[in-house]
Motif scaffolding. Structure first.
Motif, PDB file in Angstrom:
ATOM      1  N   ALA A 128       2.475   4.906  36.898  1.00  0.00           N
ATOM      2  CA  ALA A 128       3.393   4.843  38.028  1.00  0.00           C
ATOM      3  C   ALA A 128       3.474   6.200  38.727  1.00  0.00           C
ATOM      4  CB  ALA A 128       4.773   4.390  37.575  1.00  0.00           C
ATOM      5  N   TYR A 129       3.611   7.275  37.944  1.00  0.00           N
ATOM      6  CA  TYR A 129       3.728   8.599  38.551  1.00  0.00           C
ATOM      7  C   TYR A 129       2.434   8.992  39.253  1.00  0.00           C
ATOM      8  CZ  TYR A 129       5.526  13.313  39.188  1.00  0.00           C
ATOM      9  OH  TYR A 129       5.972  14.479  39.746  1.00  0.00           O
ATOM     10  N   ASN A 130       1.324   8.532  38.723  1.00  0.00           N
ATOM     11  CA  ASN A 130       0.027   8.819  39.326  1.00  0.00           C
ATOM     12  C   ASN A 130      -0.125   8.172  40.700  1.00  0.00           C
ATOM     13  OD1 ASN A 130      -2.730   9.962  38.989  1.00  0.00           O
ATOM     14  ND2 ASN A 130      -3.342   7.821  39.110  1.00  0.00           N
ATOM     15  N   ALA A 131       0.730   7.197  41.007  1.00  0.00           N
ATOM     16  CA  ALA A 131       0.663   6.518  42.298  1.00  0.00           C
ATOM     17  C   ALA A 131       1.290   7.338  43.423  1.00  0.00           C
ATOM     18  CB  ALA A 131       1.343   5.148  42.213  1.00  0.00           C
ATOM     19  N   HIS A 132       2.037   8.408  43.076  1.00  0.00           N
ATOM     20  CA  HIS A 132       2.572   9.281  44.125  1.00  0.00           C
ATOM     21  C   HIS A 132       1.413  10.048  44.764  1.00  0.00           C
ATOM     22  CE1 HIS A 132       6.798   8.663  43.154  1.00  0.00           C
ATOM     23  NE2 HIS A 132       6.508   8.812  41.885  1.00  0.00           N
ATOM     24  N   ASP A 133       1.471  10.198  46.055  1.00  0.00           N
ATOM     25  CA  ASP A 133       0.421  10.965  46.720  1.00  0.00           C
ATOM     26  C   ASP A 133       1.011  12.208  47.368  1.00  0.00           C
ATOM     27  OD1 ASP A 133       1.807   9.505  48.593  1.00  0.00           O
ATOM     28  OD2 ASP A 133       0.088   8.465  49.411  1.00  0.00           O
ATOM     29  N   TRP A 134       1.556  12.059  48.556  1.00  0.00           N
ATOM     30  CA  TRP A 134       2.069  13.221  49.274  1.00  0.00           C
ATOM     31  C   TRP A 134       3.325  13.801  48.631  1.00  0.00           C
ATOM     32  CZ3 TRP A 134       6.958  13.502  51.230  1.00  0.00           C
ATOM     33  CH2 TRP A 134       7.682  12.296  51.237  1.00  0.00           C
ATOM     34  N   ALA A 135       4.088  12.966  47.899  1.00  0.00           N
ATOM     35  CA  ALA A 135       5.387  13.411  47.385  1.00  0.00           C
ATOM     36  C   ALA A 135       5.237  14.586  46.410  1.00  0.00           C
ATOM     37  CB  ALA A 135       6.111  12.246  46.715  1.00  0.00           C
TER      38      ALA A 135
END
Length: 384
Positions: A183-190
Protein backbone atom coordinates in the motif's frame (compact mmCIF):
# COMPACT_ATOMS: atom_id res chain seq x y z
CA UNK A 1 -2.39 -17.28 -12.59
CA UNK A 2 -5.12 -19.77 -13.42
CA UNK A 3 -6.16 -17.54 -16.33
CA UNK A 4 -2.58 -17.64 -17.60
CA UNK A 5 -2.39 -21.43 -17.54
CA UNK A 6 -1.24 -22.39 -14.04
CA UNK A 7 -2.70 -25.38 -12.25
CA UNK A 8 -3.68 -23.96 -8.87
CA UNK A 9 -4.63 -26.20 -5.97
CA UNK A 10 -6.52 -24.37 -3.23
CA UNK A 11 -6.10 -25.98 0.18
CA UNK A 12 -9.13 -25.26 2.35
CA UNK A 13 -9.63 -26.07 5.99
CA UNK A 14 -12.50 -28.16 7.35
CA UNK A 15 -15.30 -28.15 8.14
CA UNK A 16 -16.60 -25.41 5.79
CA UNK A 17 -13.63 -24.28 3.74
CA UNK A 18 -12.85 -20.66 2.97
CA UNK A 19 -15.25 -18.23 4.66
CA UNK A 20 -16.11 -16.44 1.42
CA UNK A 21 -17.92 -19.59 0.25
CA UNK A 22 -20.58 -18.60 2.77
CA UNK A 23 -20.58 -14.81 2.49
CA UNK A 24 -24.00 -13.20 2.46
CA UNK A 25 -25.30 -9.85 1.34
CA UNK A 26 -28.34 -7.98 2.66
CA UNK A 27 -30.30 -6.49 -0.26
CA UNK A 28 -32.81 -3.66 0.02
CA UNK A 29 -35.64 -6.01 1.01
CA UNK A 30 -33.69 -6.96 4.14
CA UNK A 31 -33.52 -10.66 3.32
CA UNK A 32 -30.17 -12.39 3.53
CA UNK A 33 -28.95 -13.82 0.29
CA UNK A 34 -25.89 -15.89 -0.51
CA UNK A 35 -23.48 -14.40 -3.04
CA UNK A 36 -21.62 -17.38 -4.49
CA UNK A 37 -20.45 -15.22 -7.38
CA UNK A 38 -17.95 -13.54 -5.02
CA UNK A 39 -16.26 -16.85 -4.24
CA UNK A 40 -16.46 -17.85 -7.88
CA UNK A 41 -14.92 -14.52 -8.95
CA UNK A 42 -11.73 -15.21 -7.01
CA UNK A 43 -11.55 -19.00 -7.18
CA UNK A 44 -12.82 -20.03 -10.61
CA UNK A 45 -10.57 -22.61 -12.18
CA UNK A 46 -8.76 -23.53 -8.97
CA UNK A 47 -8.82 -27.12 -7.82
CA UNK A 48 -9.99 -27.65 -4.27
CA UNK A 49 -8.77 -30.04 -1.63
CA UNK A 50 -9.94 -29.78 1.98
CA UNK A 51 -7.34 -30.99 4.46
CA UNK A 52 -7.15 -30.73 8.26
CA UNK A 53 -3.61 -29.37 8.54
CA UNK A 54 -3.90 -29.31 12.34
CA UNK A 55 -3.34 -33.07 12.34
CA UNK A 56 -0.04 -34.86 11.65
CA UNK A 57 -1.75 -36.81 8.88
CA UNK A 58 -2.96 -33.60 7.25
CA UNK A 59 0.51 -32.07 7.46
CA UNK A 60 1.91 -35.15 5.75
CA UNK A 61 -0.58 -34.66 2.90
CA UNK A 62 0.57 -31.07 2.43
CA UNK A 63 4.25 -32.06 2.53
CA UNK A 64 3.61 -34.68 -0.14
CA UNK A 65 2.00 -32.01 -2.32
CA UNK A 66 4.95 -29.67 -1.72
CA UNK A 67 7.25 -32.26 -3.29
CA UNK A 68 5.35 -31.92 -6.55
CA UNK A 69 4.57 -28.19 -6.69
CA UNK A 70 6.42 -25.14 -8.06
CA UNK A 71 4.90 -22.54 -5.74
CA UNK A 72 3.50 -22.54 -2.21
CA UNK A 73 1.41 -19.45 -1.45
CA UNK A 74 0.06 -18.71 2.02
CA UNK A 75 -1.49 -15.67 3.69
CA UNK A 76 -1.76 -16.69 7.33
CA UNK A 77 -0.70 -14.40 10.16
CA UNK A 78 3.04 -15.04 10.76
CA UNK A 79 3.54 -17.93 13.14
CA UNK A 80 0.62 -20.04 11.89
CA UNK A 81 2.66 -21.92 9.29
CA UNK A 82 5.29 -22.65 11.96
CA UNK A 83 2.50 -24.02 14.15
CA UNK A 84 1.60 -26.36 11.30
CA UNK A 85 5.27 -27.37 10.86
CA UNK A 86 5.43 -25.72 7.44
CA UNK A 87 8.04 -22.96 7.72
CA UNK A 88 10.17 -22.14 4.69
CA UNK A 89 13.10 -24.00 6.27
CA UNK A 90 10.98 -27.15 6.36
CA UNK A 91 9.40 -26.56 2.97
CA UNK A 92 12.73 -25.89 1.23
CA UNK A 93 14.20 -29.11 2.63
CA UNK A 94 11.29 -31.02 1.11
CA UNK A 95 11.58 -29.22 -2.24
CA UNK A 96 14.68 -26.98 -2.62
CA UNK A 97 13.41 -25.49 -5.88
CA UNK A 98 10.01 -24.39 -4.58
CA UNK A 99 9.03 -20.71 -4.46
CA UNK A 100 7.15 -19.92 -1.26
CA UNK A 101 5.26 -16.64 -1.07
CA UNK A 102 3.98 -15.48 2.32
CA UNK A 103 1.58 -12.54 2.32
CA UNK A 104 0.75 -10.96 5.66
CA UNK A 105 -0.29 -7.56 6.93
CA UNK A 106 3.01 -6.28 8.35
CA UNK A 107 5.55 -8.86 7.16
CA UNK A 108 7.13 -11.93 8.75
CA UNK A 109 9.34 -10.05 11.23
CA UNK A 110 9.06 -7.01 13.49
CA UNK A 111 6.94 -5.89 16.45
CA UNK A 112 3.71 -5.69 14.41
CA UNK A 113 4.12 -9.00 12.58
CA UNK A 114 1.70 -10.98 14.78
CA UNK A 115 -1.08 -8.42 14.44
CA UNK A 116 -3.95 -9.62 12.29
CA UNK A 117 -5.08 -7.39 9.46
CA UNK A 118 -6.92 -7.09 6.19
CA UNK A 119 -7.43 -4.70 3.29
CA UNK A 120 -8.65 -1.88 5.55
CA UNK A 121 -5.71 -2.19 7.94
CA UNK A 122 -3.27 -2.14 5.01
CA UNK A 123 -4.82 1.01 3.55
CA UNK A 124 -4.87 2.67 6.96
CA UNK A 125 -1.32 1.88 8.06
CA UNK A 126 0.00 2.33 4.52
CA UNK A 127 -1.14 5.95 4.35
CA UNK A 128 -3.71 5.47 1.58
CA UNK A 129 -6.82 6.22 3.67
CA UNK A 130 -5.20 9.39 4.95
CA UNK A 131 -5.13 10.71 1.40
CA UNK A 132 -8.83 9.99 0.66
CA UNK A 133 -11.80 12.13 1.66
CA UNK A 134 -12.52 15.74 2.46
CA UNK A 135 -9.70 17.71 4.15
CA UNK A 136 -11.77 18.43 7.26
CA UNK A 137 -13.66 15.13 7.32
CA UNK A 138 -13.08 11.48 8.04
CA UNK A 139 -10.60 9.56 5.91
CA UNK A 140 -12.74 7.76 3.31
CA UNK A 141 -12.69 4.05 2.50
CA UNK A 142 -12.65 3.54 -1.29
CA UNK A 143 -15.46 0.95 -1.32
CA UNK A 144 -13.28 -1.70 -2.98
CA UNK A 145 -10.54 -3.93 -1.60
CA UNK A 146 -7.75 -1.92 -3.19
CA UNK A 147 -5.21 -2.96 -0.56
CA UNK A 148 -5.87 -6.65 -1.16
CA UNK A 149 -5.60 -6.21 -4.92
CA UNK A 150 -2.37 -4.18 -4.70
CA UNK A 151 -0.93 -6.95 -2.54
CA UNK A 152 -2.16 -9.68 -4.89
CA UNK A 153 -0.65 -8.01 -7.94
CA UNK A 154 2.68 -7.58 -6.17
CA UNK A 155 2.56 -11.25 -5.17
CA UNK A 156 1.82 -12.22 -8.77
CA UNK A 157 4.77 -10.20 -10.06
CA UNK A 158 7.21 -11.37 -7.41
CA UNK A 159 6.26 -15.03 -7.88
CA UNK A 160 6.81 -14.74 -11.64
CA UNK A 161 10.18 -13.07 -11.02
CA UNK A 162 11.20 -15.81 -8.59
CA UNK A 163 10.20 -18.49 -11.08
CA UNK A 164 12.29 -16.75 -13.75
CA UNK A 165 15.25 -16.75 -11.33
CA UNK A 166 14.69 -20.45 -10.70
CA UNK A 167 14.55 -21.12 -14.43
CA UNK A 168 18.06 -19.69 -14.72
CA UNK A 169 19.60 -21.00 -11.51
CA UNK A 170 17.46 -23.88 -10.26
CA UNK A 171 17.11 -22.09 -6.92
CA UNK A 172 13.85 -21.61 -5.08
CA UNK A 173 13.35 -18.87 -2.52
CA UNK A 174 11.00 -17.34 0.05
CA UNK A 175 9.05 -14.14 -0.67
CA UNK A 176 7.98 -12.06 2.35
CA UNK A 177 5.26 -9.67 1.16
CA UNK A 178 3.43 -7.25 3.48
CA UNK A 179 0.12 -5.63 2.50
CA UNK A 180 1.14 -2.44 4.32
CA UNK A 181 4.39 -2.27 2.33
CA UNK A 182 2.49 -2.72 -0.93
CA UNK A 183 0.00 0.00 0.00
CA UNK A 184 2.75 2.46 0.93
CA UNK A 185 4.59 1.62 -2.27
CA UNK A 186 1.56 2.93 -4.18
CA UNK A 187 2.34 6.52 -3.10
CA UNK A 188 4.08 8.43 -5.84
CA UNK A 189 4.37 12.19 -5.53
CA UNK A 190 3.37 12.25 -1.84
CA UNK A 191 6.56 10.68 -0.50
CA UNK A 192 8.64 12.70 -2.95
CA UNK A 193 7.05 15.92 -1.64
CA UNK A 194 7.71 14.91 1.95
CA UNK A 195 11.30 14.00 1.16
CA UNK A 196 12.27 17.00 -0.96
CA UNK A 197 10.97 19.43 1.70
CA UNK A 198 12.70 17.54 4.54
CA UNK A 199 9.32 16.76 6.08
CA UNK A 200 8.00 20.32 5.90
CA UNK A 201 5.26 19.16 3.52
CA UNK A 202 3.34 16.13 4.76
CA UNK A 203 0.67 15.70 2.05
CA UNK A 204 -2.96 15.77 3.13
CA UNK A 205 -6.16 14.62 1.45
CA UNK A 206 -7.66 17.00 -1.03
CA UNK A 207 -11.32 16.01 -1.18
CA UNK A 208 -12.59 15.93 -4.74
CA UNK A 209 -9.21 17.04 -6.14
CA UNK A 210 -5.77 15.53 -6.03
CA UNK A 211 -3.68 17.45 -3.52
CA UNK A 212 -1.15 19.67 -5.29
CA UNK A 213 -2.86 19.77 -8.69
CA UNK A 214 -5.86 21.44 -10.34
CA UNK A 215 -8.00 20.55 -12.15
CA UNK A 216 -7.36 16.93 -11.23
CA UNK A 217 -10.42 15.23 -9.74
CA UNK A 218 -14.20 15.01 -9.94
CA UNK A 219 -16.62 17.69 -11.12
CA UNK A 220 -20.43 17.96 -11.02
CA UNK A 221 -21.79 17.63 -14.52
CA UNK A 222 -25.13 17.56 -16.30
CA UNK A 223 -25.99 13.94 -15.51
CA UNK A 224 -23.73 13.13 -12.58
CA UNK A 225 -19.98 13.52 -12.19
CA UNK A 226 -17.01 13.42 -14.53
CA UNK A 227 -13.28 13.16 -13.89
CA UNK A 228 -10.85 15.69 -15.36
CA UNK A 229 -7.11 15.26 -14.82
CA UNK A 230 -5.17 17.91 -16.70
CA UNK A 231 -1.41 17.38 -16.82
CA UNK A 232 0.12 20.08 -19.00
CA UNK A 233 -0.30 23.82 -19.44
CA UNK A 234 -1.46 23.22 -23.00
CA UNK A 235 -4.28 21.05 -21.65
CA UNK A 236 -5.41 23.90 -19.42
CA UNK A 237 -5.26 26.48 -22.23
CA UNK A 238 -7.33 24.22 -24.52
CA UNK A 239 -10.03 23.73 -21.87
CA UNK A 240 -10.20 27.44 -21.00
CA UNK A 241 -10.64 28.40 -24.66
CA UNK A 242 -13.31 25.75 -25.20
CA UNK A 243 -15.24 26.98 -22.17
CA UNK A 244 -15.19 30.49 -23.64
CA UNK A 245 -13.34 32.09 -20.74
CA UNK A 246 -10.50 33.77 -22.57
CA UNK A 247 -10.47 36.43 -19.82
CA UNK A 248 -8.61 33.88 -17.70
CA UNK A 249 -5.76 34.05 -20.18
CA UNK A 250 -5.01 37.66 -19.25
CA UNK A 251 -3.31 36.69 -15.97
CA UNK A 252 0.44 36.30 -16.51
CA UNK A 253 0.40 33.25 -14.22
CA UNK A 254 -2.83 31.66 -15.41
CA UNK A 255 -1.03 28.70 -16.97
CA UNK A 256 0.81 27.64 -13.82
CA UNK A 257 -0.42 24.89 -11.53
CA UNK A 258 0.31 27.12 -8.52
CA UNK A 259 -2.10 29.80 -9.83
CA UNK A 260 -4.78 27.23 -10.51
CA UNK A 261 -4.47 25.78 -7.00
CA UNK A 262 -4.66 29.25 -5.46
CA UNK A 263 -7.84 29.93 -7.44
CA UNK A 264 -9.25 26.39 -7.35
CA UNK A 265 -12.62 27.24 -5.74
CA UNK A 266 -13.47 29.90 -8.31
CA UNK A 267 -12.17 27.83 -11.21
CA UNK A 268 -14.19 24.81 -10.10
CA UNK A 269 -17.36 26.91 -10.35
CA UNK A 270 -16.40 27.95 -13.90
CA UNK A 271 -15.72 24.36 -14.98
CA UNK A 272 -18.90 22.96 -13.45
CA UNK A 273 -21.08 25.71 -14.94
CA UNK A 274 -19.69 24.83 -18.36
CA UNK A 275 -20.21 21.09 -17.85
CA UNK A 276 -23.80 21.60 -16.73
CA UNK A 277 -24.54 23.84 -19.73
CA UNK A 278 -23.84 20.97 -22.13
CA UNK A 279 -26.61 18.63 -23.33
CA UNK A 280 -25.20 15.56 -21.60
CA UNK A 281 -22.16 14.04 -19.94
CA UNK A 282 -21.62 12.02 -23.10
CA UNK A 283 -21.22 15.26 -25.03
CA UNK A 284 -18.88 16.69 -22.38
CA UNK A 285 -16.61 13.65 -22.62
CA UNK A 286 -16.73 13.73 -26.41
CA UNK A 287 -15.54 17.32 -26.41
CA UNK A 288 -12.80 16.86 -23.81
CA UNK A 289 -11.55 13.34 -24.59
CA UNK A 290 -12.08 13.18 -28.36
CA UNK A 291 -12.07 16.74 -29.66
CA UNK A 292 -9.56 18.36 -27.29
CA UNK A 293 -7.64 15.16 -26.46
CA UNK A 294 -7.75 15.85 -22.72
CA UNK A 295 -7.58 13.24 -19.93
CA UNK A 296 -11.27 13.06 -18.99
CA UNK A 297 -13.79 10.30 -18.38
CA UNK A 298 -17.26 9.73 -16.95
CA UNK A 299 -17.31 8.53 -13.36
CA UNK A 300 -19.02 5.18 -13.78
CA UNK A 301 -20.60 2.91 -11.21
CA UNK A 302 -19.86 -0.81 -11.21
CA UNK A 303 -23.16 -1.41 -12.98
CA UNK A 304 -22.57 1.31 -15.56
CA UNK A 305 -19.22 -0.25 -16.44
CA UNK A 306 -20.88 -3.66 -16.79
CA UNK A 307 -23.48 -2.18 -19.16
CA UNK A 308 -20.91 -0.35 -21.29
CA UNK A 309 -20.28 -2.57 -24.35
CA UNK A 310 -16.76 -1.23 -25.04
CA UNK A 311 -15.45 -1.52 -21.49
CA UNK A 312 -17.24 -4.68 -20.40
CA UNK A 313 -16.19 -6.63 -23.49
CA UNK A 314 -12.57 -6.53 -22.29
CA UNK A 315 -13.19 -7.30 -18.62
CA UNK A 316 -16.45 -9.18 -18.06
CA UNK A 317 -17.37 -12.76 -18.92
CA UNK A 318 -21.09 -13.56 -18.88
CA UNK A 319 -22.07 -17.09 -17.88
CA UNK A 320 -25.76 -18.10 -17.80
CA UNK A 321 -27.24 -18.89 -14.38
CA UNK A 322 -29.43 -21.88 -13.79
CA UNK A 323 -32.98 -20.56 -13.83
CA UNK A 324 -32.13 -17.40 -15.75
CA UNK A 325 -29.87 -14.41 -15.51
CA UNK A 326 -26.09 -14.25 -15.74
CA UNK A 327 -23.00 -14.62 -13.62
CA UNK A 328 -20.74 -11.65 -14.34
CA UNK A 329 -17.13 -12.74 -13.85
CA UNK A 330 -13.97 -10.69 -14.18
CA UNK A 331 -11.65 -11.51 -17.04
CA UNK A 332 -7.90 -11.22 -16.67
CA UNK A 333 -6.66 -7.71 -17.49
CA UNK A 334 -3.53 -9.24 -19.07
CA UNK A 335 -3.88 -9.34 -22.84
CA UNK A 336 -1.10 -11.44 -24.39
CA UNK A 337 -0.59 -11.77 -28.13
CA UNK A 338 0.65 -15.37 -28.07
CA UNK A 339 -0.56 -16.81 -24.76
CA UNK A 340 -3.96 -15.20 -24.20
CA UNK A 341 -5.61 -15.85 -20.83
CA UNK A 342 -8.53 -18.24 -20.77
CA UNK A 343 -11.50 -18.03 -18.44
CA UNK A 344 -12.08 -21.31 -16.62
CA UNK A 345 -15.45 -22.50 -15.39
CA UNK A 346 -17.21 -21.68 -12.16
CA UNK A 347 -15.72 -22.44 -8.75
CA UNK A 348 -15.69 -26.05 -7.61
CA UNK A 349 -17.18 -27.77 -4.60
CA UNK A 350 -15.20 -27.90 -1.37
CA UNK A 351 -12.68 -30.73 -1.59
CA UNK A 352 -13.86 -31.74 -5.07
CA UNK A 353 -10.35 -32.73 -6.15
CA UNK A 354 -9.19 -34.51 -2.99
CA UNK A 355 -9.03 -37.92 -4.61
CA UNK A 356 -7.85 -36.89 -8.08
CA UNK A 357 -4.95 -34.75 -6.84
CA UNK A 358 -3.70 -37.15 -4.20
CA UNK A 359 -3.98 -40.13 -6.52
CA UNK A 360 -2.48 -38.55 -9.64
CA UNK A 361 0.03 -36.14 -8.13
CA UNK A 362 1.10 -37.93 -4.96
CA UNK A 363 0.41 -41.58 -5.83
CA UNK A 364 -1.98 -42.25 -2.95
CA UNK A 365 -3.95 -45.48 -3.15
CA UNK A 366 -7.73 -45.57 -2.98
CA UNK A 367 -7.52 -47.28 0.42
CA UNK A 368 -5.27 -44.56 1.84
CA UNK A 369 -7.55 -41.80 0.57
CA UNK A 370 -10.58 -43.54 2.07
CA UNK A 371 -8.79 -43.92 5.39
CA UNK A 372 -8.01 -40.19 5.44
CA UNK A 373 -11.69 -39.47 4.76
CA UNK A 374 -12.76 -41.69 7.63
CA UNK A 375 -10.27 -39.99 9.95
CA UNK A 376 -11.68 -36.56 9.04
CA UNK A 377 -8.36 -35.45 7.54
CA UNK A 378 -9.95 -35.10 4.09
CA UNK A 379 -13.33 -33.39 3.81
CA UNK A 380 -15.45 -32.90 0.72
CA UNK A 381 -18.82 -31.34 0.00
CA UNK A 382 -21.32 -33.74 -1.47
CA UNK A 383 -23.17 -32.96 -4.68
CA UNK A 384 -26.77 -31.79 -4.59
Amino acid sequence: MVDLGAEVIKVELPPKGEHSRHMRIVPKDGKDGAIPTYFTMHNRGKKSICVDVKTPEGQTVIKDLIKKCDVLFENFTPGIMAHYGLTYDVVSQINPSIVMCSVSTYGQEGPYSRRIGNDLVALAAGGILHMMGEPDGYPAYPGSAIGDHIGALNAFGSICAALFHRERTGEGQHIDLALVDCAYNAHDWALAAYSITNGEVDPQRGGTQRTGAFPYGSFKSKDGYVAIGLITEDHWVALVKKMGHEELLTSPEFKTNRWRIQNADALKVVIEEWLQSLPSDEEAIRIMADELRLPAAPILSVGQFAQNPQLSARMIERIPKTGGGEHLLLKSPHKFSKTPPHLPGLAVRLGEHNEAILRELCGYSADRIQALREQGVLVEEKRG
